[in-house]
Design a protein around this motif. Structure first.
Motif, PDB file in Angstrom:
ATOM      1  N   ASP A 117      14.305  -3.240  22.921  1.00  0.00           N
ATOM      2  CA  ASP A 117      14.273  -3.595  24.327  1.00  0.00           C
ATOM      3  C   ASP A 117      14.053  -2.392  25.006  1.00  0.00           C
ATOM      4  OD1 ASP A 117      15.293  -5.662  26.491  1.00  0.00           O
ATOM      5  OD2 ASP A 117      16.406  -3.841  27.020  1.00  0.00           O
ATOM      6  N   GLN A 118      14.467  -1.266  24.841  1.00  0.00           N
ATOM      7  CA  GLN A 118      14.047  -0.065  25.536  1.00  0.00           C
ATOM      8  C   GLN A 118      12.734   0.281  25.389  1.00  0.00           C
ATOM      9  OE1 GLN A 118      15.631   3.682  23.945  1.00  0.00           O
ATOM     10  NE2 GLN A 118      15.594   4.515  25.865  1.00  0.00           N
ATOM     11  N   ARG A 119      12.054   0.429  24.015  1.00  0.00           N
ATOM     12  CA  ARG A 119      10.945   0.552  23.888  1.00  0.00           C
ATOM     13  C   ARG A 119       9.638  -0.277  24.593  1.00  0.00           C
ATOM     14  NH1 ARG A 119      13.995   3.396  21.066  1.00  0.00           N
ATOM     15  NH2 ARG A 119      13.751   5.059  20.404  1.00  0.00           N
ATOM     16  N   PHE A 120      10.131  -1.739  24.459  1.00  0.00           N
ATOM     17  CA  PHE A 120       9.412  -2.497  25.087  1.00  0.00           C
ATOM     18  C   PHE A 120       9.254  -2.561  26.449  1.00  0.00           C
ATOM     19  CE2 PHE A 120       8.097  -6.611  26.754  1.00  0.00           C
ATOM     20  CZ  PHE A 120       7.243  -7.272  26.006  1.00  0.00           C
ATOM     21  N   LYS A 121      10.652  -2.215  27.257  1.00  0.00           N
ATOM     22  CA  LYS A 121      10.677  -2.095  28.587  1.00  0.00           C
ATOM     23  C   LYS A 121       9.802  -0.643  29.079  1.00  0.00           C
ATOM     24  CE  LYS A 121      13.858  -2.059  32.493  1.00  0.00           C
ATOM     25  NZ  LYS A 121      15.314  -2.263  32.629  1.00  0.00           N
ATOM     26  N   TYR A 122       9.999   0.292  28.314  1.00  0.00           N
ATOM     27  CA  TYR A 122       9.323   1.758  28.720  1.00  0.00           C
ATOM     28  C   TYR A 122       7.866   1.668  28.384  1.00  0.00           C
ATOM     29  CZ  TYR A 122       8.180   6.519  29.123  1.00  0.00           C
ATOM     30  OH  TYR A 122       7.431   7.830  29.410  1.00  0.00           O
ATOM     31  N   TYR A 123       7.305   1.271  27.345  1.00  0.00           N
ATOM     32  CA  TYR A 123       5.995   1.478  26.355  1.00  0.00           C
ATOM     33  C   TYR A 123       4.879   0.012  27.169  1.00  0.00           C
ATOM     34  CZ  TYR A 123       7.511   5.196  23.920  1.00  0.00           C
ATOM     35  OH  TYR A 123       7.860   6.276  23.379  1.00  0.00           O
ATOM     36  N   ILE A 124       5.678  -1.072  27.277  1.00  0.00           N
ATOM     37  CA  ILE A 124       4.795  -2.290  27.728  1.00  0.00           C
ATOM     38  C   ILE A 124       4.885  -2.445  29.208  1.00  0.00           C
ATOM     39  CG2 ILE A 124       4.545  -4.698  27.150  1.00  0.00           C
ATOM     40  CD1 ILE A 124       3.849  -2.791  24.685  1.00  0.00           C
ATOM     41  N   THR A 125       5.839  -2.430  29.908  1.00  0.00           N
ATOM     42  CA  THR A 125       6.073  -2.672  31.104  1.00  0.00           C
ATOM     43  C   THR A 125       6.095  -1.418  32.086  1.00  0.00           C
ATOM     44  OG1 THR A 125       8.506  -2.706  31.147  1.00  0.00           O
ATOM     45  CG2 THR A 125       7.549  -4.883  30.732  1.00  0.00           C
ATOM     46  N   LYS A 126       6.148  -0.464  31.391  1.00  0.00           N
ATOM     47  CA  LYS A 126       6.050   0.994  31.965  1.00  0.00           C
ATOM     48  C   LYS A 126       7.012   1.186  32.879  1.00  0.00           C
ATOM     49  CE  LYS A 126       2.168   1.712  30.115  1.00  0.00           C
ATOM     50  NZ  LYS A 126       1.993   2.507  29.003  1.00  0.00           N
ATOM     51  N   GLN A 127       8.392   0.644  32.730  1.00  0.00           N
ATOM     52  CA  GLN A 127       9.566   0.869  33.515  1.00  0.00           C
ATOM     53  C   GLN A 127      10.698   1.362  32.572  1.00  0.00           C
ATOM     54  OE1 GLN A 127      10.395  -3.370  34.480  1.00  0.00           O
ATOM     55  NE2 GLN A 127       8.749  -3.692  35.911  1.00  0.00           N
ATOM     56  N   GLY A 128      11.925   1.422  32.990  1.00  0.00           N
ATOM     57  CA  GLY A 128      12.861   2.191  32.466  1.00  0.00           C
ATOM     58  C   GLY A 128      12.824   3.677  31.944  1.00  0.00           C
ATOM     59  N   THR A 129      13.635   4.308  31.148  1.00  0.00           N
ATOM     60  CA  THR A 129      13.560   5.389  30.637  1.00  0.00           C
ATOM     61  C   THR A 129      12.801   5.679  29.311  1.00  0.00           C
ATOM     62  OG1 THR A 129      15.744   5.076  29.725  1.00  0.00           O
ATOM     63  CG2 THR A 129      15.654   6.054  32.063  1.00  0.00           C
ATOM     64  N   PRO A 130      12.297   6.875  29.206  1.00  0.00           N
ATOM     65  CA  PRO A 130      11.927   6.903  27.843  1.00  0.00           C
ATOM     66  C   PRO A 130      12.989   6.983  26.820  1.00  0.00           C
ATOM     67  CG  PRO A 130      11.883   8.985  29.020  1.00  0.00           C
ATOM     68  CD  PRO A 130      12.188   8.111  30.071  1.00  0.00           C
ATOM     69  N   PRO A 131      12.438   7.015  25.503  1.00  0.00           N
ATOM     70  CA  PRO A 131      13.453   6.966  24.383  1.00  0.00           C
ATOM     71  C   PRO A 131      14.012   8.376  24.277  1.00  0.00           C
ATOM     72  CG  PRO A 131      11.581   5.701  23.481  1.00  0.00           C
ATOM     73  CD  PRO A 131      11.300   6.115  24.924  1.00  0.00           C
ATOM     74  N   VAL A 132      15.436   8.793  24.089  1.00  0.00           N
ATOM     75  CA  VAL A 132      16.003   9.980  24.012  1.00  0.00           C
ATOM     76  C   VAL A 132      15.710  10.520  22.811  1.00  0.00           C
ATOM     77  CG1 VAL A 132      18.125  11.108  24.226  1.00  0.00           C
ATOM     78  CG2 VAL A 132      17.722   9.166  25.723  1.00  0.00           C
ATOM     79  N   LYS A 133      15.488  11.852  22.778  1.00  0.00           N
ATOM     80  CA  LYS A 133      15.361  12.634  21.581  1.00  0.00           C
ATOM     81  C   LYS A 133      16.502  13.356  21.323  1.00  0.00           C
ATOM     82  CE  LYS A 133      10.331  12.879  21.493  1.00  0.00           C
ATOM     83  NZ  LYS A 133       9.333  13.067  20.585  1.00  0.00           N
ATOM     84  N   ARG A 134      17.144  13.334  20.390  1.00  0.00           N
ATOM     85  CA  ARG A 134      18.437  13.962  20.136  1.00  0.00           C
ATOM     86  C   ARG A 134      18.224  15.363  19.321  1.00  0.00           C
ATOM     87  NH1 ARG A 134      19.384   8.535  20.368  1.00  0.00           N
ATOM     88  NH2 ARG A 134      20.882   7.891  21.826  1.00  0.00           N
ATOM     89  N   TYR A 135      19.389  15.975  19.524  1.00  0.00           N
ATOM     90  CA  TYR A 135      19.127  17.429  18.794  1.00  0.00           C
ATOM     91  C   TYR A 135      20.841  18.078  18.672  1.00  0.00           C
ATOM     92  CZ  TYR A 135      14.241  17.204  19.952  1.00  0.00           C
ATOM     93  OH  TYR A 135      12.974  17.014  19.890  1.00  0.00           O
ATOM     94  N   GLY A 136      20.849  18.648  17.734  1.00  0.00           N
ATOM     95  CA  GLY A 136      22.274  19.372  17.605  1.00  0.00           C
ATOM     96  C   GLY A 136      23.505  18.504  17.173  1.00  0.00           C
ATOM     97  N   THR A 137      24.418  18.707  17.997  1.00  0.00           N
ATOM     98  CA  THR A 137      25.762  17.856  17.730  1.00  0.00           C
ATOM     99  C   THR A 137      25.511  16.503  18.240  1.00  0.00           C
ATOM    100  OG1 THR A 137      27.214  19.647  18.155  1.00  0.00           O
ATOM    101  CG2 THR A 137      28.322  17.626  18.129  1.00  0.00           C
ATOM    102  N   GLU A 138      24.664  16.310  19.382  1.00  0.00           N
ATOM    103  CA  GLU A 138      24.265  14.894  19.707  1.00  0.00           C
ATOM    104  C   GLU A 138      23.583  14.041  18.405  1.00  0.00           C
ATOM    105  OE1 GLU A 138      22.183  12.434  23.309  1.00  0.00           O
ATOM    106  OE2 GLU A 138      21.765  14.822  23.095  1.00  0.00           O
ATOM    107  N   TYR A 139      22.698  14.711  17.938  1.00  0.00           N
ATOM    108  CA  TYR A 139      21.943  14.100  16.903  1.00  0.00           C
ATOM    109  C   TYR A 139      22.923  13.652  15.696  1.00  0.00           C
ATOM    110  CZ  TYR A 139      18.709  12.967  13.493  1.00  0.00           C
ATOM    111  OH  TYR A 139      18.072  12.427  12.221  1.00  0.00           O
ATOM    112  N   ALA A 140      23.754  14.622  15.401  1.00  0.00           N
ATOM    113  CA  ALA A 140      24.839  14.335  14.234  1.00  0.00           C
ATOM    114  C   ALA A 140      25.683  13.159  14.619  1.00  0.00           C
ATOM    115  CB  ALA A 140      25.664  15.731  14.003  1.00  0.00           C
ATOM    116  N   VAL A 141      26.258  13.105  15.728  1.00  0.00           N
ATOM    117  CA  VAL A 141      27.084  12.150  16.261  1.00  0.00           C
ATOM    118  C   VAL A 141      26.386  10.741  15.962  1.00  0.00           C
ATOM    119  CG1 VAL A 141      28.437  11.323  18.211  1.00  0.00           C
ATOM    120  CG2 VAL A 141      28.945  13.748  17.610  1.00  0.00           C
ATOM    121  N   HIS A 142      25.202  10.988  16.853  1.00  0.00           N
ATOM    122  CA  HIS A 142      24.482   9.523  16.718  1.00  0.00           C
ATOM    123  C   HIS A 142      24.236   8.932  15.246  1.00  0.00           C
ATOM    124  CE1 HIS A 142      21.593   6.639  18.121  1.00  0.00           C
ATOM    125  NE2 HIS A 142      20.431   7.144  17.174  1.00  0.00           N
TER     126      HIS A 142
END
Length: 181
Positions: A89-114
């Motif tokens: 849903d997020q990627r379709f909305k961002y890349y196809i309809t050019k709306q919404g927020t870009p996918p988040v790139k995670r690093y560090g503790t945020e990536y580990a928790v994810h």
């Protein structure tokens, strides 16, 4: 390839067709209810696969890797289904309809928790799949016909353990953002 193997392929294709059509209906055609209906049909795919696998084994087929993979597929689909739909849903909305927020790139503790949350989903998928595999083994009640199912169960147990170890390593050695040049 047996019928169950073909059904796994067909179900995976059908799952993504329902997702894409649901998102297209939602964002391109502006049909919220139709989009929701199409997205809601994706679990029906799992039910069809479960019925196909159970009937095949009940009729006397010897279990194969495909029968075990069907249980894995269903477990993964149930445990990860909602997050896969949210991802799409997020990627379709961002890349196809050019709306919404870009996918988040995670690093560090945020990536580990994810990643660890993803491991918990993997564990849930494993538990669902293990119940299905155990149910099929119990239903057949013939160790010589369920050897492949037991093998899948053992292999998946090892994979879940390895995935946990990988998850832990991200807390010890966090993923770092690549340096810009």
């Amino acid at each position: 390839m047996n019928i169950v193997a073909w059904m796994i392929v067909a179900c995976e294709v059908a799952f993504w067709i329902f997702i894409i059509l649901g998102l297209a209906a939602r964002y391109i055609l502006k049909q919220e209810k139709l989009g929701l209906l199409l997205l809601a049909l994706s679990p029906v795919v799992d039910l069809i696969l479960l019925i196909t696998t159970s009937v095949d084994l009940y009729r006397g087929a010897e279990s194969t890797f495909a029968h075990g993979l069907a249980a894995v597929y269903i477990g993964v689909s149930i445990a990860f289904g909602k997050s896969m739909i949210a991802w799409a849903d997020q990627r379709f909305k961002y890349y196809i309809t050019k709306q919404g927020t870009p996918p988040v790139k995670r690093y560090g503790t945020e990536y580990a928790v994810h990643y660890f949350k993803g491991w918990i989903q993997h564990l849930i998928a494993y538990l669902i799949g293990a119940v299905l595999l155990g149910g099929l083994i119990w239903m057949i009640d013939d160790a010589s016909r369920t050897e492949a199912l037991s093998g899948i169960w053992q292999l998946w147990s090892i994979i879940v353990g390895i995935d946990l170890l990988i998850s832990i390593t991200y807390f010890i050695w966090p993923k770092k953002q690549k340096a810009s040049i």
